[in-house]
Motif scaffolding. Structure first.
Motif, PDB file in Angstrom:
ATOM      1  N   SER A  10      27.753 -30.332 -36.177  1.00  0.00           N
ATOM      2  CA  SER A  10      29.221 -29.721 -35.898  1.00  0.00           C
ATOM      3  C   SER A  10      28.872 -28.243 -35.423  1.00  0.00           C
ATOM      4  O   SER A  10      28.257 -27.257 -36.094  1.00  0.00           O
ATOM      5  CB  SER A  10      29.983 -29.494 -37.453  1.00  0.00           C
ATOM      6  OG  SER A  10      30.896 -28.581 -37.032  1.00  0.00           O
ATOM      7  N   LYS A  11      29.471 -28.002 -34.005  1.00  0.00           N
ATOM      8  CA  LYS A  11      29.248 -26.826 -33.598  1.00  0.00           C
ATOM      9  C   LYS A  11      30.115 -25.652 -34.308  1.00  0.00           C
ATOM     10  O   LYS A  11      29.861 -24.430 -34.451  1.00  0.00           O
ATOM     11  CB  LYS A  11      29.625 -26.835 -31.838  1.00  0.00           C
ATOM     12  CG  LYS A  11      31.256 -27.289 -31.898  1.00  0.00           C
ATOM     13  CD  LYS A  11      31.495 -27.345 -30.549  1.00  0.00           C
ATOM     14  CE  LYS A  11      33.035 -27.645 -30.519  1.00  0.00           C
ATOM     15  NZ  LYS A  11      33.553 -28.851 -31.023  1.00  0.00           N
ATOM     16  N   CYS A  12      31.161 -26.050 -34.790  1.00  0.00           N
ATOM     17  CA  CYS A  12      32.142 -25.236 -35.743  1.00  0.00           C
ATOM     18  C   CYS A  12      31.256 -24.675 -36.931  1.00  0.00           C
ATOM     19  O   CYS A  12      31.276 -23.544 -37.066  1.00  0.00           O
ATOM     20  CB  CYS A  12      33.111 -26.032 -36.499  1.00  0.00           C
ATOM     21  SG  CYS A  12      33.986 -26.902 -34.929  1.00  0.00           S
ATOM     22  N   CYS A  13      30.439 -25.754 -37.657  1.00  0.00           N
ATOM     23  CA  CYS A  13      29.569 -25.034 -38.612  1.00  0.00           C
ATOM     24  C   CYS A  13      28.498 -24.120 -38.238  1.00  0.00           C
ATOM     25  O   CYS A  13      28.383 -23.114 -38.869  1.00  0.00           O
ATOM     26  CB  CYS A  13      29.046 -26.520 -39.503  1.00  0.00           C
ATOM     27  SG  CYS A  13      30.081 -27.391 -40.369  1.00  0.00           S
ATOM     28  N   LEU A  14      28.021 -24.371 -37.215  1.00  0.00           N
ATOM     29  CA  LEU A  14      26.976 -23.568 -36.452  1.00  0.00           C
ATOM     30  C   LEU A  14      27.539 -22.235 -35.971  1.00  0.00           C
ATOM     31  O   LEU A  14      26.876 -21.136 -36.132  1.00  0.00           O
ATOM     32  CB  LEU A  14      26.248 -24.302 -35.583  1.00  0.00           C
ATOM     33  CG  LEU A  14      25.276 -25.414 -35.831  1.00  0.00           C
ATOM     34  CD1 LEU A  14      24.856 -26.226 -34.632  1.00  0.00           C
ATOM     35  CD2 LEU A  14      24.435 -25.096 -36.704  1.00  0.00           C
ATOM     36  N   ARG A  15      28.701 -22.261 -35.538  1.00  0.00           N
ATOM     37  CA  ARG A  15      29.378 -20.916 -35.292  1.00  0.00           C
ATOM     38  C   ARG A  15      29.773 -20.226 -36.304  1.00  0.00           C
ATOM     39  O   ARG A  15      29.591 -18.878 -36.429  1.00  0.00           O
ATOM     40  CB  ARG A  15      30.554 -21.145 -34.397  1.00  0.00           C
ATOM     41  CG  ARG A  15      30.112 -21.735 -32.826  1.00  0.00           C
ATOM     42  CD  ARG A  15      31.550 -22.160 -32.160  1.00  0.00           C
ATOM     43  NE  ARG A  15      31.384 -22.792 -30.807  1.00  0.00           N
ATOM     44  CZ  ARG A  15      31.763 -23.362 -30.152  1.00  0.00           C
ATOM     45  NH1 ARG A  15      33.012 -23.945 -30.512  1.00  0.00           N
ATOM     46  NH2 ARG A  15      31.334 -23.728 -28.898  1.00  0.00           N
ATOM     47  N   GLU A  16      30.437 -20.628 -37.580  1.00  0.00           N
ATOM     48  CA  GLU A  16      30.435 -20.148 -38.780  1.00  0.00           C
ATOM     49  C   GLU A  16      29.161 -19.487 -39.195  1.00  0.00           C
ATOM     50  O   GLU A  16      29.251 -18.232 -39.651  1.00  0.00           O
ATOM     51  CB  GLU A  16      31.082 -21.164 -39.645  1.00  0.00           C
ATOM     52  CG  GLU A  16      32.622 -21.476 -39.661  1.00  0.00           C
ATOM     53  CD  GLU A  16      33.202 -22.337 -40.618  1.00  0.00           C
ATOM     54  OE1 GLU A  16      34.266 -22.961 -40.608  1.00  0.00           O
ATOM     55  OE2 GLU A  16      32.147 -22.792 -41.676  1.00  0.00           O
TER      56      GLU A  16
END
Length: 1138
Positions: A88-94
């Motif tokens: 998940s790119k979202c998790c990595l950005r978070e």
């Protein structure tokens, strides 16, 4: 991805500006409805504001707006690494934003990682699980991947929790919640930044509470107002709250809250809201309903509850009910009223914990923090600081208030404040202390004010006679005053009151007549008393009076008594009664009199109402008319004649049939007691002390059948007791200290009520070598608790086997006797706690001792073996010594020491016996003295071992070691090293409590270093270290009071000596190689410091005896007076041997 109590990202708009505490970062499909949900609700139930994102970001969407603000606002971040988290790119950005936030927070923010069905190796990209995900990302988001790698690498360095499929998720959630609460200090109570002297108290209380034990514990912290009860309760609460999650509550000012109309309900609501929820609290309509809900809650939840400033049992019942508590619960109550600590409704007993005043050193430090903003005073404020701190009586409230008032004030203001404090207490302190006084009834207030003005350190029993006669109901009154922590009764039956309470009581009396002395009920100032009594007006309000003739005598007449119609107590110092008292209608109940003249010049003076009469330092002879005062005092209960040196016998008291207490003390010419003593059958206490001319007692003594205490202490010519003494079957205590009595009568066996028998010889009396027989018939004294035969060197042989019949014996003192054996029957004494066999040099071995001993001292040069004391597991104190003799058989060992887990004080002096390695297994020793042991088995001194961290006293003698670095002992107060083969000694800055350092006879010692001690050492002493060339670091010692350096022949320099700012004295003698000592041009040593400098070579001028530094600097240093070397022999004779 995360949420608040309101829960979701959709709520963020209305939550803008709120500070989130925890941000959850997770992959929804993996954990949203499982572990993450459990963790989220666990945190919310604990009162934590949590953010979790309920909506997946769309493909390609960057983090911004509300979600970014949620990350920025949070304090703790919990990434839950799961199987597909890295996809998940979202998790990595978070995660990247989280790591960036933490790195810029200067330690204010932190990450708590959770590995859910993955391993740390996966997160490190060392396996295909996360590495495969990154391979996919590199093609689509090549610019971001490197940031994500760095973020994962940083997070992986942080220790976290592993959650396996077959593991209890509830257990992990509980651990995470506890850690979050600990980091957030969510339930923490604010405490003052100036915390001084709390470490030991907090440690003791946390040990008593022991949150790891499954039982229920209640502790009552009690003490007077301002003593620090609330502060210590807050610190303990802060220390323990993380163990209870949300289930903890601190209810402040219970007494004050309860005084309002709906106070009980508001406190109940707060308790329910803290532990359950605000919704549960809002439903409470009245106190009965609140009690029901609280009762149900306490039965089902393990709680930590503090009820602060509680003064009524009903308060406790209304807040924690009277039912059972859940296992593991802890309740802390602070109070001024010890009555409430007896809470019979609970099956678990309340443990009382008394808050005592601060010791002088800590009081000084706390004051300096408030007055100067640091731990020590400015150089020219040393004396003022000491004087002002002495007025506080170690009361933290007073120390803080007064210190704050003086902060950044000039010296004139300080001096004026000191004068004021000696007369009037600070208003803020008075207001706090007066709460308990205002709660007393009218009789209890009278007793309190009497004690504050006159009766501190007076006999409680004597005062009770007066208060009873005045119908003040003293038994009840004293109990109430004691339970409210306003007074104490000391072990010697003397009354005690804190200095600040004394000041408060006297201020209350002053306010009765601020400008009119005649309207005050009590006068204790000699000047004010003289001023009042010389006026002609009637003074009907004056009831208690102390008056002194000061430089000349004062005369009290009948007219004075007429102007004081309600006077019930009179202490007259250096004054006399003069004139005709035939018309006297005095209501005096107590007279304490120090006559000025030898002649008695009063006539018709009768003490009709007097119940207590004390005469001191009189020169009245046997035929003086003064004794008529006593002979007709038919209501007399207490009579004390002290230092009446011109009487050879006592006046006829046969008409004083109600007399209960008679004291004859230090009447040096008193030779005899007349037979009328037998008529005083109401006597319960008879003390004849220090009457060195008394040679015998009449047989009529046997008629005193009510006598409970009989003392002949210090009657050094008394050789025998009357045969009739056996009739005194009510006797509880018999004290024959320092008499010439060599044998007790066989009738002693009739003293069936006797609890204390003392027949010792004091250290300054030289009759101890006379033959003395162990009391025969003593085996029948089944109620005897204490037997003291110490220093009777003439007592020889074995102790009779009958000692085993003394079933109540607790204390047995045979110190400094010549006994050679203890019978095996001593093992029957199951209540024996402290046998003292110190300096009993004829004892060769010990029998098996009873297991209940708490203290044992055995010192004997004749010991042939070291006793195995492994069965004495209750020992708290042990001293074992063969006085360094060589009589021990080979193979003796002390390995059994490790089984004595309760030892706090241990002293071992056993020549060449191996030092037991088990020393480090002792739990919490406070004193450790090791002398002449074989130290080789220890290899090194284990100072850093956690079991030794409670040591406050440490002494070594005969240690063979190259170097000692004294570290790891934070509570050490006193360190002594003597006759050790040691080259270097360094003392660490960790030792913040160290006060006394003594280095004696260490002939191979080259150097002593003090490494940055902030408050140490009050008494540094170095003596006969013949190889010592330098002492450094003295400038770190901020409060050394009496440094002493003796006979260090090659010592050339004492670095930092001139930086000392507070020594009271300095002694340096016999150090012939010194090149320098005191530099008159720059020394900071105060002028009033007394110095003694002798035989210190050609470069250091000697002082003329002990002299002030100012005079030494002006007279000696400025004139460069050369030392007279021929005086050295005389000087060395004056140097102590240790």
């Amino acid at each position: 991805m995360a949420s608040s109590e309101a829960g979701t990202s959709s709520d963020v708009e209305q939550a803008i500006g709120d500070e989130y505490q925890v941000f959850l970062s997770f992959r929804g499909p993996d954990t949203r409805y499982g572990f993450t949900d459990f963790l989220y609700h666990g945190l919310v139930d604990a009162g934590v504001r949590v953010f979790r994102d309920e909506d997946e970001l769309h493909v390609g969407e960057v983090i911004g707006g509300n979600l970014l603000r949620a990350i920025n606002n949070s304090t703790i971040y919990i990434p839950i690494f799961s199987q597909t988290y890295a996809f998940s790119k979202c998790c990595l950005r978070e995660l990247t934003h989280i790591v960036d936030n933490v790195s810029r927070s200067n330690g204010r923010k932190s990450i708590l990682s959770i590995f859910f069905n993955v391993e740390p190796e996966d997160v490190k990209l060392k396996t295909s699980l996360y590495a495969g995900a990154f391979s996919e990302h590199e093609n689509k988001f090549p610019e971001e991947v490197e940031k994500w790698r760095k973020a994962l690498a940083e997070v992986d360095e942080i220790k976290g929790w592993n959650v396996k499929r077959d593991q209890s998720q509830a257990t992990i959630v509980k651990l995470v919640v506890a850690k979050v609460l600990e980091k957030l200090e969510l339930k923490q109570k604010s405490v003052t930044e100036h915390l001084v002297g709390h470490d030991d108290r907090v440690k003791h209380l946390t040990e008593l509470l022991d949150v790891d034990h499954p039982d229920v514990r209640l502790i009552g912290i009690y003490g007077m107002g301002g003593i620090g009860k609330t502060t210590i309760a807050k610190v303990v609460f802060n220390e323990l709250s993380s163990h209870f999650g949300k289930c903890c509550s601190f209810l402040e000012n219970v007494r004050e809250s309860m005084s309002t109309k709906d106070g009980i309900v508001q406190l109940q609501k707060k308790l329910l809201s803290d532990i359950v929820s605000s919704a549960c609290a809002e439903g409470v309509k009245d106190s009965d309903q609140g009690m029901r809900r609280i009762g149900e809650m306490l039965r089902n939840k393990k709680v930590l509850v503090v009820l602060d400033d509680t003064d009524n049992k009903e308060h406790i019942e209304g807040l924690i009910g009277n039912g059972s508590l859940r296992s593991g619960s802890r309740i802390i109550i602070t109070t001024r009223n010890t009555t409430i600590l007896d809470v019979s409704e609970f099956k678990d007993k309340m443990i009382p914990y008394e808050m005592l005043k601060m010791d002088d050193a800590l009081a000084h430090q706390l004051f300096c923090q408030h007055a100067f903003g640091k731990d020590f005073p400015l150089d020219d404020y040393q004396g003022l600081t000491r004087e002002i701190v002495s007025t506080t009586g170690g009361l933290p409230l007073a120390i803080k208030v007064i210190g704050s008032v003086l902060y950044q004030r000039n010296k004139a203001f300080w001096k004026e404040t000191l004068v004021r404090l000696r007369n009037v207490p600070e208003e803020e302190i008075l207001k706090k202390l007066k709460i308990s006084y205002d709660d007393l009834d009218v009789f209890q207030k009278q007793i309190f004010l009497d004690i504050a003005c006159f009766f501190v350190n007076e006999s409680k029993a004597d005062a009770i006679y007066m208060w009873t006669n005045c119908q003040f109901y003293p038994e009840r009154g004293i109990e109430v005053l004691t339970r409210k922590c306003l007074i104490k009764t000391l072990d010697n039956d003397k009354l005690w009151m804190h200095d600040q309470l004394i000041d408060m009581g006297r201020e209350i009396v002053r306010q009765e007549g601020p400008s009119d002395l005649g309207k005050r009920s009590r006068l204790w100032s000699a000047k004010e008393a003289l001023e009042m009594i010389r006026t002609k007006e009637r003074k009907g309000e004056v009831r208690v009076l102390e008056i002194s003739g000061l430089d000349g005598s004062i005369e009290i007449t009948n007219e004075d008594f007429e102007r004081l119609p309600n006077l019930r107590f009179l202490k007259l110092c250096y004054g006399d009664f003069v004139g005709d008292f035939a018309k006297c209608r005095s209501k005096l109940r107590w007279i304490s009199w120090y006559p000025a003249l030898q002649d008695f010049r009063a006539v018709n003076f009768y003490l009709d109402h007097v119940v207590v009469f004390k005469l001191h330092w009189s020169r009245f002879t046997d035929d003086s008319k003064a004794w008529d005062l006593i002979k007709e005092a038919r209501n007399l209960k207490v009579l004390s004649l002290e230092r009446c040196d011109d009487i050879t016998t006592i006046p006829n008291l046969s008409k004083c049939l109600g007399l209960e207490r008679l004291t004859l003390a230090y009447c040096s010419q008193l030779e005899r007691i007349e037979s009328f003593i037998g008529d005083l059958r109401s006597l319960i206490k008879l003390e004849i002390k220090g009457c060195r001319s008394l040679i015998d007692l009449p047989e009529e003594m046997g008629a005193l059948v009510k006598l409970e205490l009989f003392s002949l202490s210090g009657c050094s010519r008394l050789r025998e007791l009357p045969r009739s003494l056996g009739n005194l079957t009510s006797l509880i205590e018999l004290d024959l200290t320092d008499t010439r009595i060599r044998e007790l009568p066989s009738s002693i066996g009739k003293f069936i009520s006797l609890r204390i028998l003392r027949v010792p010889i004091g250290p300054f009396y030289y009759g101890g070598k006379a033959d003395f027989r162990f009391p025969s018939g003593i085996s029948t004294l089944v109620n005897l608790e204490e037997l003291d035969l110490s220093r009777r060197e003439g007592m020889k042989g074995e102790i009779p086997i009958g000692i085993g019949e003394l079933s109540s014996l607790r204390i047995l003192n045979l110190q400094f006797t010549s006994i050679c054996g203890i019978p095996r029957t001593i093992n029957r004494l199951h209540r024996l706690q402290t046998p003292n066999l110190g300096l009993c040099h004829q004892i060769q071995k010990l029998p098996e001792l009873p297991t209940n001993l708490t203290s044992l001292c055995l010192e004997s040069r004749s010991l042939i073996s070291v006793p195995n004391l492994s069965n004495l597991t209750n020992l708290v104190e042990l001293r074992l010594s063969d006085d360094s003799s060589s009589n021990l058989v080979p193979g003796c060992n002390l390995r059994w020491i490790g089984r004595l887990s309760r030892l706090k004080r241990l002293e071992l002096n056993q020549a060449k016996v191996p030092a037991p390695p088990e020393l480090v297994s002792l739990s919490h020793p406070e004193k450790l003295v090791l002398e002449h042991l074989d130290f080789e088995p220890l290899m090194q001194l284990p100072f850093s071992h956690r079991g030794l961290r409670n040591l406050s006293i440490l002494k070594f003698c005969g240690l063979n070691m190259e170097e000692i670095a004294l570290v790891g002992l934070p509570r050490l107060e006193e360190f002594t090293i003597k006759c050790c083969s040691l080259r270097r000694l360094s003392i660490s800055s960790e030792l913040k409590k160290l006060q006394q350092v003594s280095v004696l006879g260490c002939n191979e010692l080259d150097e002593i270093q003090f490494l940055g001690l902030p408050r140490s050492s009050e008494y540094p002493r170095v003596h006969k270290c013949e190889s010592l060339t330098g002492i450094s670091g003295l400038s770190y010692l901020k409060n050394p009071e009496r440094p002493k350096i003796y006979c260090c022949n090659v010592l050339t320099d004492v670095q930092g000596l001139n930086e000392l700012v507070s020594p009271k004295s300095l002694e340096v003698t016999g150090c012939a190689s010194l090149r320098r000592l005191i530099d008159a041009s720059c020394t900071k040593i105060p002028d009033d410091c007394k110095v003694l400098i002798r035989a210190c070579g050609a470069f250091v001028p000697h002082s003329v005896g002990m002299m002030h530094l100012k005079r030494y600097r002006v007279v000696i240093l400025s004139n460069k007076v050369k030392p007279r070397l021929h005086q050295c022999a005389v000087d060395f004779c004056l140097i102590p041997s240790s």
